[in-house]
Design an enzyme around this catalytic site. Sequence first.
Site, PDB file in Angstrom:
ATOM      1  N   GLU A 128      -0.193   0.735   1.418  1.00  0.00           N
ATOM      2  CA  GLU A 128      -0.420   0.629   2.869  1.00  0.00           C
ATOM      3  C   GLU A 128       0.654  -0.206   3.570  1.00  0.00           C
ATOM      4  OE1 GLU A 128      -4.533  -0.507   3.582  1.00  0.00           O
ATOM      5  OE2 GLU A 128      -5.150   1.552   3.204  1.00  0.00           O
ATOM      6  N   GLU A 181      -7.798   6.955  -1.130  1.00  0.00           N
ATOM      7  CA  GLU A 181      -8.886   5.969  -1.140  1.00  0.00           C
ATOM      8  C   GLU A 181      -9.965   6.376  -0.146  1.00  0.00           C
ATOM      9  OE1 GLU A 181      -7.757   1.964  -0.161  1.00  0.00           O
ATOM     10  OE2 GLU A 181      -5.919   2.052  -1.337  1.00  0.00           O
TER      11      GLU A 181
HETATM   12  C1  GLA Z   1      -7.164  -0.487   1.857  1.00  0.00           C
HETATM   13  C2  GLA Z   1      -6.388  -1.035   0.684  1.00  0.00           C
HETATM   14  C3  GLA Z   1      -7.254  -1.380  -0.472  1.00  0.00           C
HETATM   15  C4  GLA Z   1      -8.517  -2.062  -0.027  1.00  0.00           C
HETATM   16  C5  GLA Z   1      -9.225  -1.207   0.988  1.00  0.00           C
HETATM   17  C6  GLA Z   1     -10.513  -1.807   1.467  1.00  0.00           C
HETATM   18  O1  GLA Z   1      -7.317   0.873   1.801  1.00  0.00           O
HETATM   19  O2  GLA Z   1      -5.380  -0.167   0.257  1.00  0.00           O
HETATM   20  O3  GLA Z   1      -6.501  -2.238  -1.326  1.00  0.00           O
HETATM   21  O4  GLA Z   1      -8.207  -3.315   0.522  1.00  0.00           O
HETATM   22  O5  GLA Z   1      -8.398  -1.043   2.107  1.00  0.00           O
HETATM   23  O6  GLA Z   1     -11.149  -1.014   2.423  1.00  0.00           O
END
Ligand code: GLA
Length: 685
Positions: free
Chosen positions: A156, A311
């Site tokens: 991210e 995710e």
């Molecule tokens: C993001 C991050 C993860 C985690 C999630 C929690 O997607 O990539 O490492 O922190 O948020 O929602």
Amino acid sequence: MSIRPASPRPRVARLLYGGDYNPEQWPERVREEDARLMRVANWNIATLPVFGWAHLNPSESVYTFAWLDRVVEHLTGAGVDLCLATATASTPAWVDQQYPDVLTVDEQGRKRPHGNRHAFCPNSPSYRRLAGSLVREIATRYGNHPGLRLWHVNNEYGGSWPNYCYCERCAQGFRSYLERRYGSLSRLNEAWSTAFWGHTYSSFSQIDPPFSHGEGSIQMLKIDWRRFQSSSYLSCFEHEAAILRQITPGVPVTTNLMGAFQALDYRQWAKSVDVVSWDSYPMSDTPFAEVAFSHALMRGLRDGEPFLLMEQSPSHQNWAPYCRLKPPGQLRLQSYQAIAHGAESVMYFQWRKSRGGIEKLHGAVVEHHGRTDARVFREVAALGKELASLGDETLGGRIPSRVAVVFDWECWWALNASSGPSRDLDYHREVTNAYAALHSGGIQTDVVGPEADLARYDVIVAPLAYLMRADQAARIADRTRAGATLVATFFSAVVDDNDRIHEGGAPGPLRDVLGMTVEELDALPEGARQALRFDHPFGELAADADYPASLLCERVWLHGAKPLARYAHDFYAGQPAVTVNTHGEGKAYYVATRLERNAWSSLLRAICAERGIASPLDRGAPPPDGVEVTVRVSPGGKELLYLLNHGLVPRSVAIGPGGRIDRLTGNRVTDVARLEPGDVLVLEA
Ligand code: GLA
Ligand code: GLA
């Protein structure tokens, strides 16, 4: 858009099912148990070690891989493949202490101390060097592992407030970027309109980042700063990707994007990844059409190629104001929604809920109690089993769309930098509304960028396209002249890519296509309403009804366009609010104000109907409320119709004559499909 992937696009052999795993938080005995349980959960892939830098590289030039070797053995021994992370997302404390250039500076010029994640200066040479060494070590050690499916670079990017770094090195990099972009100071002064308020620069060295306590009136400073910062982070990605591609040329490389994330222009990023992947975190009250928009946006980054859902939370996210659970079945529904829009993976954050740290209350597959008879674990395991039973039928499929909605990051930035015309103007919301209006009609829609090749689209919707480049306008005009339908809305084609008003005013280079010019613009305060009336019935829109309008109302001069609807109130009552112009073989609609959802949907459906575009359901009918419909066509030409009931009541959906087989149950469905709340049908013609 011409996209040349650096490595061939991955053809995944099966749908990837798994997610983030942080073994560095757990002792060996738990790790062994994890591998065993992942098999029970029907996982086939794990993403790790995203935040493992400090554990793999405890001090400079010292690498400790033994623990990860064992984890890799446990996982692959249990049949779980690897989405290996480059572990560069969180810098270790020793890095930040020894190399302070890695630490970021905030928008007020304050150096930020060590401690967060995603918090490295994208222009720090030390960061590049140290991250590069780590990536080389990881790629060399695991690059030949037969379980390696995918490289997950960093995490991210930009996802830590304030997204960008404002340090002196970034400032210097910015000045060089501007010199390259404009070639000379006089060109920059011209492009940035610095004659305004005497902002003229006499040296590049006078240009600082847009500090929050600094110069706020030079809008191009903000826009170019975003361009520069987005490309700075991208070059961090490219730096790591180049190392990976050199050592493991056959392994696809990705980084997890975040949907409509404003800080980074993902269209530029898409050219550098081998496959788009993204993290989807809808809130409990996020409309499903908005989630659909995000999927379509991500799919559109690489011209409709399938993407990965990297995710999602199996239950809830701790950072939401309220940790609402996804009720039984919603996880399955949201997972199929992703697949229905082009995903080739269903992956979670995270495997095991941590015992400490800020995310110890974030949803996970394995809860603190560790039990497999828990609701969430059972739902995850059941979904994994069901997805595996689908075989490869759902893979590689494209969404055939004849309608495109334009979404442009630079337009978003420019609107955000604009002073006026309304504080309620929200680019993301307007584009999402247009997408949702089509989506509720069951109309398959792509979300495309300003560089998109429009040849395959018959209806092009450009909502609030405030920033319009000359070349983009030319492509839209050409496609319209050749027979497509353009739908433009209020406050469009106002400025060029230097945020300078187009000569002659809005809609600048689209004036001829649209056959109208904006005379003036009225911004309505929150809650205030205008209304419009159609001269004749148009689709489902009646001639004798008032349709509420809000936000902005433009008064327009027509030079070729014909009025379809007029304002009902105020001094401009009776004047055109929706117009249509014939342009070559095509048509161009202009909607000079904001319609409410139902009327917007009816209008867009009627416009699509003129081109023979409708939902894939019986007689092109829109799906019932709460039901989502998409079509994916496999590389072999097989068509799968996805029906998803997001609503709280059972629904019947007329799918038309000729039976279809539901791939999930093997049942034959003829004429009408019945969906209970939360139901998913994957119907094969
Ligand atoms: C993001 C991050 C993860 C985690 C999630 C929690 O997607 O990539 O490492 O922190 O948020 O929602
Ligand atoms: C003040 C300033 C002008 C102009 C107007 C805009 O009056 O003196 O230069 O900025 O505000 O409202």
